[in-house]
Design a protein around this motif. Sequence first.
Motif, short mmCIF file in Angstrom:
data_model
loop_
_atom_site.label_atom_id
_atom_site.label_comp_id
_atom_site.label_asym_id
_atom_site.label_seq_id
_atom_site.Cartn_x
_atom_site.Cartn_y
_atom_site.Cartn_z
N HIS A 1 22.69 30.43 25.80
CA HIS A 1 23.45 31.35 24.94
C HIS A 1 24.34 32.29 25.76
O HIS A 1 24.15 32.45 26.96
CB HIS A 1 22.49 32.17 24.06
CG HIS A 1 21.55 33.01 24.88
ND1 HIS A 1 21.83 34.28 25.25
CD2 HIS A 1 20.34 32.70 25.40
CE1 HIS A 1 20.83 34.75 25.96
NE2 HIS A 1 19.91 33.82 26.07
N TYR B 1 30.97 24.86 38.44
CA TYR B 1 30.82 25.24 37.05
C TYR B 1 32.01 24.78 36.23
O TYR B 1 31.87 24.29 35.10
CB TYR B 1 30.62 26.75 36.98
CG TYR B 1 30.54 27.31 35.59
CD1 TYR B 1 29.75 26.72 34.62
CD2 TYR B 1 31.26 28.46 35.26
CE1 TYR B 1 29.66 27.25 33.36
CE2 TYR B 1 31.18 29.00 34.00
CZ TYR B 1 30.39 28.39 33.04
OH TYR B 1 30.32 28.91 31.79
N ARG C 1 27.28 31.89 26.83
CA ARG C 1 27.82 31.20 28.00
C ARG C 1 29.09 31.85 28.55
O ARG C 1 29.26 31.91 29.78
CB ARG C 1 28.08 29.74 27.65
CG ARG C 1 26.78 28.98 27.66
CD ARG C 1 27.04 27.52 27.52
NE ARG C 1 25.89 26.80 28.03
CZ ARG C 1 25.53 25.59 27.62
NH1 ARG C 1 26.25 24.97 26.73
NH2 ARG C 1 24.48 25.00 28.12
N GLU D 1 22.17 31.93 35.03
CA GLU D 1 22.88 32.05 33.75
C GLU D 1 23.37 30.69 33.26
O GLU D 1 23.39 30.43 32.06
CB GLU D 1 24.08 32.98 33.90
CG GLU D 1 23.74 34.46 33.92
CD GLU D 1 23.10 34.91 32.62
OE1 GLU D 1 23.75 34.75 31.56
OE2 GLU D 1 21.96 35.41 32.65
N LEU D 2 23.76 29.84 34.22
CA LEU D 2 24.36 28.56 33.85
C LEU D 2 23.40 27.68 33.08
O LEU D 2 23.81 26.86 32.26
CB LEU D 2 24.78 27.81 35.13
CG LEU D 2 26.08 28.25 35.76
CD1 LEU D 2 26.37 27.41 36.99
CD2 LEU D 2 27.20 28.09 34.77
N SER E 1 28.51 26.14 23.25
CA SER E 1 28.90 24.92 23.98
C SER E 1 30.25 25.16 24.64
O SER E 1 30.75 26.27 24.67
CB SER E 1 28.99 23.75 23.00
OG SER E 1 30.07 23.98 22.11
N TYR E 2 30.82 24.09 25.19
CA TYR E 2 32.09 24.20 25.90
C TYR E 2 33.19 23.49 25.12
O TYR E 2 33.98 22.74 25.68
CB TYR E 2 31.98 23.57 27.28
CG TYR E 2 30.87 24.13 28.14
CD1 TYR E 2 30.89 25.47 28.51
CD2 TYR E 2 29.84 23.33 28.58
CE1 TYR E 2 29.88 25.99 29.30
CE2 TYR E 2 28.83 23.83 29.37
CZ TYR E 2 28.86 25.17 29.73
OH TYR E 2 27.87 25.68 30.52
N THR F 1 29.06 34.11 31.68
CA THR F 1 29.11 33.53 33.03
C THR F 1 30.55 33.34 33.49
O THR F 1 30.88 33.55 34.65
CB THR F 1 28.38 32.18 33.03
OG1 THR F 1 27.25 32.27 32.18
CG2 THR F 1 27.96 31.80 34.43
N GLU G 1 29.98 30.48 21.87
CA GLU G 1 29.03 30.87 22.91
C GLU G 1 27.92 29.84 23.11
O GLU G 1 27.04 30.04 23.92
CB GLU G 1 28.42 32.24 22.62
CG GLU G 1 27.62 32.34 21.34
CD GLU G 1 26.91 33.67 21.27
OE1 GLU G 1 25.90 33.81 21.97
OE2 GLU G 1 27.37 34.57 20.54
#
Lengths: 341, 277, 320
Positions: free
Chosen positions: B239, C148, B241, B234-235, B48-49, B244, B46
């Motif tokens: 936290h 996004y 993430r 939200e973006l 990072s990507y 979204t 939650e």
Amino acid sequence: MPQPSIAVSFRAVSRHYGAVRAVDEVSFDILDGEFFAMLGPSGSGKTTCLRLIAGFEQPTAGLVAIHGRDMAGVPPYDRDVNTVFQDYALFPHMSVRENVAYGLMIRKVPAAERAKRAEEMLAMVKLADFGARKPSQLSGGQRQRVALARALVNRPSVLLLDEPLGALDLKLREQMQVELKAIQRQVGITFIYVTHDQGEALSMSDRVAVFNQGRIEQIAAPAELYEKPRTEFVAGFVGISNLLQGEAARAATGAARACSIRPEKIHLAPAGAAAPGSAMRVEGEVESLLYLGANTRFDIRLPGGGYLAVVQQNRDAHYAPEQGSKVTLWWDARHLMTFGG
Amino acid sequence: MRSRAAVLDRATPRAGIGLKAGAWFAVLFLNLPILFIVLYGFTTDEQSYSFPPPGLTTRWFGVIMNRGDFWDALWLSVSVAFVATIAALILGTLAAAAMYRFSFFGKESVTLLILLPIALPGIVTGISLRAAFDLADVPFSYWTIVAGHATFCIVVVYNNAIARLRRSSPAMMEASMDLGANSLQTFRHVVLPNLATALLAGGMLAFALSFDEIIVTTFTAGQQTTLPIWMFKELVRPHQRPVTNVAAIIVMAITFVPILLAYYLTRDTQDVAGSGK
Amino acid sequence: MGCGVMTAAAAALTPSPRSFGSRLSTYFYLRPRLLLMLFLLPPLLWLGIVYLGSLFALLAQSFFQVDDFTGQVIYEPTLGNYARLFGAVNLSIIGRTLAMAAIVTVICGIIAFPIAYYMARYATGRTKALFYVAVMLPLWSNYLVRVYSWRLILAKEGVIHWAFNEMGLGWLLDWMLSLPVLQGSSLSTSYVGTCVTFVYIWLPYMILPLQAALERVPRSFIEASSDLGARPRQTFRKVIFPLAIPGVAAGSIFTFSLTLGDYIIPQLIGSSRPFIGQAVYQFQGTAGDIPMAAAFAMAPIVIMAIYLSLAKRFGAFDAL
């Protein structure tokens, strides 16, 4: 003898678009039960006249009357007139049967009678089995019949046809000419037929009005129109004609007045041959010839300048000159057509 | 010889391998990224990507159920899109009818005026509306958002309606009147049935466009948070993430259906091209 | 006879009673101009007042100024905002945006050509439908979601960096991201990322007009060209490409204009140096300086006006 009543009458009717005079002070009457053709090149005002009768256009000046009733301010849906459109204008979202019954549905004819009359009409145009189809599933000729049935089912007093055969091929067109004429005789309704095809106008109509530049040049029965055109324009537009002017006219007729002669009325003979006493006679040379099957067309150059087209049937025992041959042309003086002043 | 090759070419058109590869590259480029949105909706990470995701979970779908702010934003966006679409349907259809039936002085300018809201960048439309509301002392509200959205939705409806009208025979309305139907009956029995699918498609695209819009909305919204604005906020938060992403999946589901439907309704027209944000 | 017509006409002139709908219909049928007004008035009022009015309001606002102390707008015409617009910082923002718009447009053209050409000349039936859907769906799907998605893909820990590292090519990315203009800690904070995202978002706007323009090139042209001895490459250069130019010009209007005005993409992906859209957004939002924001918004309008007049010369409007 009882006078036939007048179906449609124009009195000094004009329709202008800005400076363009699409219809220019036109007056004429169309009789009840008549097959009336409006013939002319595109832009001559014939279609505008049709639209004035249908009510899609209002005249700038003059009076349009249908069965004696002034049509000023009467919209199309209050006129006892129906139209077969050039592109048929069938409703694409309705079946053939619904298309034909549309006018009856609007007039709130009971459903049972509506169906019965639509079926009768479809049978008359030989489409009895096609009622459930959509217009997009029909051929051009079939759509044309649906358009006809859709207009006739309302039993209008006048049927307007706007170049209805224009989109069909030659064979189909000839067949439809015969059928249209038969249907008109059967229903006895006044047909007003707009076309630029002189053959069509001559073969079907009781009378033909020839339009040119917003005016009517002549109204006459087909034979009279062909044999006795009143103006150069009519002579040129209806059938082929040889127009002679100035020196060429003097050489052929002895007078410089413009005149015209139909190609099939001219006889060909060897150079120097004698002609019957009453005939008009002129010498010439064959410039070119076109073999057309049933007949041959010769283009003859005259000594005074100008040309005459001659059409001769290809029967076995006749004089057939070749290119470059010197020939004598003669015709009966009564076939010579002269115009106005 | 050469012309025979051309004839053969007509019978079985074959593309070079390079061309084919280029075409498919564009297709993948356009559509693959969407998959990542879905993938990251299930990640356990939650913060990072990170790729590949360290683990998969469905718990974010549960989290979003309890996020009242999300559902408020969703409801606001649906409601704005609905009202803006209705306004655009009425105004766009009227404009199309007028432009189709009549020719008049200044027609070109009217066309330009209708197209202008999509021809100019969204930020120009947005800042203009804001400047105007500001000058006129109009308080920012639900209705200023609707006004902005309706302005750029008109053209979508207009494009669809006029394309359908232009394809139908101009004599059709005349034929109906000729057969005894007055203007109102003609509208009901002939015009409307022919226009219906085009209007439905135009309306759906307008809805999707409005539902989606953020640039003009940012300038015309006061305290209101539409769904795109909610997502934008939200973006930039560090936290939760994947929430979204789940929101994005829901948004896609909501816009996907009308777009696909609109496509099938106007498949033969191809008139939706060139009308966009 | 003419007399008879007249009397009969007079008799028929008394209208028979008709339904209200029919009378209303006839009233408007005979007054088409009135009907036109009735149709056109609501949309014109809306677009004229709400939209055109707003554009004029924008123009008007750009000549006012905000009082530095009170933060209130002073309604006195001044060119002060425009003087600030031509300052070095603002000019560099405009220059940066223009460069980005130009690069994005060129890349869109390059990527769009093969797919547009394939769709126009080779794809048939089901493949063609598939391609259409593949181009149209992204166009109409959620814009923010699609932006996004690139944040996810381009992130330091995202799929692209991961893939490069897996292939042992991580140094290549790092080298690229250390270059003077492209620098950033990851793709998602570099101009490269901004550019890729712009290309991705606006690509369908280039494909569709280009495809339409190519579709209008008759097959016989291509056959005639090859029949006259041209090799495929020559045919492409001499026949197909010139005929596709209006389509490219039309598509470029969208890619160029949309890049000029966007502020979401550079905000979410890319370096911190602002573009025109962000400047406008920040002036009106953070700084509360609507007049300056308005003056700044004039930049894309003027640039687009110049661009449109150029595009028109290349026949872009016929390909729209």
